[in-house]
Write an enzyme that holds these catalytic residues in place. Structure first.
Site: not given
Ligand code: AMP
Length: 285
Positions: A38-39, A42, A66, A155, A191
């Site tokens: 998480l960042h 998230h 995926q 995304d 991430s």
């Molecule tokens: P992930 O863990 O990469 O699958 O991302 C989970 C959710 O967090 C997805 O809906 C991503 O679009 C969103 N997300 C990832 N990076 C960002 C970001 N920099 N800003 C906003 N939402 C993000």
């Protein structure tokens, strides 16, 4: 914060919350689907969920379907303890962390096909990626039955696929899209940024610079896709470690190319920086 491992537990939790709310007005359950590590991106989704929903569930699942066979599933960053601490400090009510077997029972053969959308943008260079995304998001929405589910514009093609899937399957969940969160220097949080060396990270800034350049041109009135794409390509080509996957001007709903940008036109780039594939985008106004 509760940590749940099975779909049955998550469904039960969600139904309990709804029942206990006694038909309260407004959304009761919000879901934030993630792959963990998480960042701040998230966190922004969790905050958006908490701002409008009584309870927030965050799912943490690195979804194998995926990832392509040569992609980074095995080495994708996993940080369960830190993720739990961050989720708890952000007021997440439930963290859903299922096993692969829980999400894909032995012999699972049913998938959600994203149709034409599945082979556009990232789907073109990552065959099967959006089939995996549509499938896992459908499973999560069916399991958690949230009033709202929160996704990042980061995304953007995924957003198009998820919106279409939720509409086509007539799911009751409202899909909410939140803005891209960036580091102070402009790099979109991801991430996968953890894979970058400091030199690669410096070159990766060309992605956000190319987006900014296109936004400037659009603000000046430039609407021709060919001109916007050429401007982005010029910025990206200034970094030797950056190899463009796509630069696209598309309708955000269909992901089909457009020649002239209009409201809700998506400008999106994907590029390899060394061995790491990064994406960025802007919705042109
Ligand atoms: P992930 O863990 O990469 O699958 O991302 C989970 C959710 O967090 C997805 O809906 C991503 O679009 C969103 N997300 C990832 N990076 C960002 C970001 N920099 N800003 C906003 N939402 C993000």
């Amino acid at each position: 914060m509760e940590i749940l491992r099975t779909v049955a537990e998550l469904r039960e939790w969600s139904r309990q919350k709804r029942k206990a709310s006694g038909g309260a007005v407004g959304p009761v359950v919000g879901l934030v689907p993630t792959m963990g590590a998480l960042h701040g991106g998230h966190v922004s989704l969790v905050r958006a969920s908490r701002a409008s929903c009584g309870f927030t569930a965050l799912s943490l699942f690195v979804n194998p379907t995926q990832f392509g066979p040569k992609e980074d599933f095995a080495r994708y960053p996993r940080a369960f303890a830190a993720d739990c601490a961050l989720a708890e400090s952000e007021g997440v009510s439930v963290l859903f962390a299922p096993s692969v077997e829980e999400m894909y029972p032995a012999g699972a053969a049913t998938f959600v096909d994203a149709g034409d959308l599945g082979s556009r943008l990232d789907g073109q260079s990552r065959p099967g990626h959006f089939r995996g995304v549509a499938t896992v998001v459908a499973k999560l929405l069916i399991a958690a039955e949230p009033d709202r589910a929160f996704f990042g514009q980061k995304d953007a093609a995924q957003v198009a696929v998820v919106r279409r899937m939720a509409r086509d399957l007539r799911l009751a969940t409202e899909i909410v899209v939140c803005p891209i969160v960036r580091d102070a220097d402009g790099l979109a949080l991801s991430s996968r940024n953890a894979y970058l060396s400091s030199e690669e990270r410096a070159q990766a800034l060309t992605l956000s610079r190319s987006i900014r350049r296109v936004e400037e041109l659009a603000a000046e009135g430039e609407r021709r896709a060919s001109v916007l794409i050429a401007a982005a390509r010029e910025v990206l080509s200034s970094a030797p470690a950056v190899r463009v996957d796509y630069i696209a001007v598309v309708d955000w709903a269909t992901l089909e190319p457009v020649e002239v940008a209009a409201p809700e036109t998506l400008f999106a780039v994907a590029a390899w920086v060394g061995a790491t594939r990064l994406i960025d985008n802007a919705v042109l106004q």
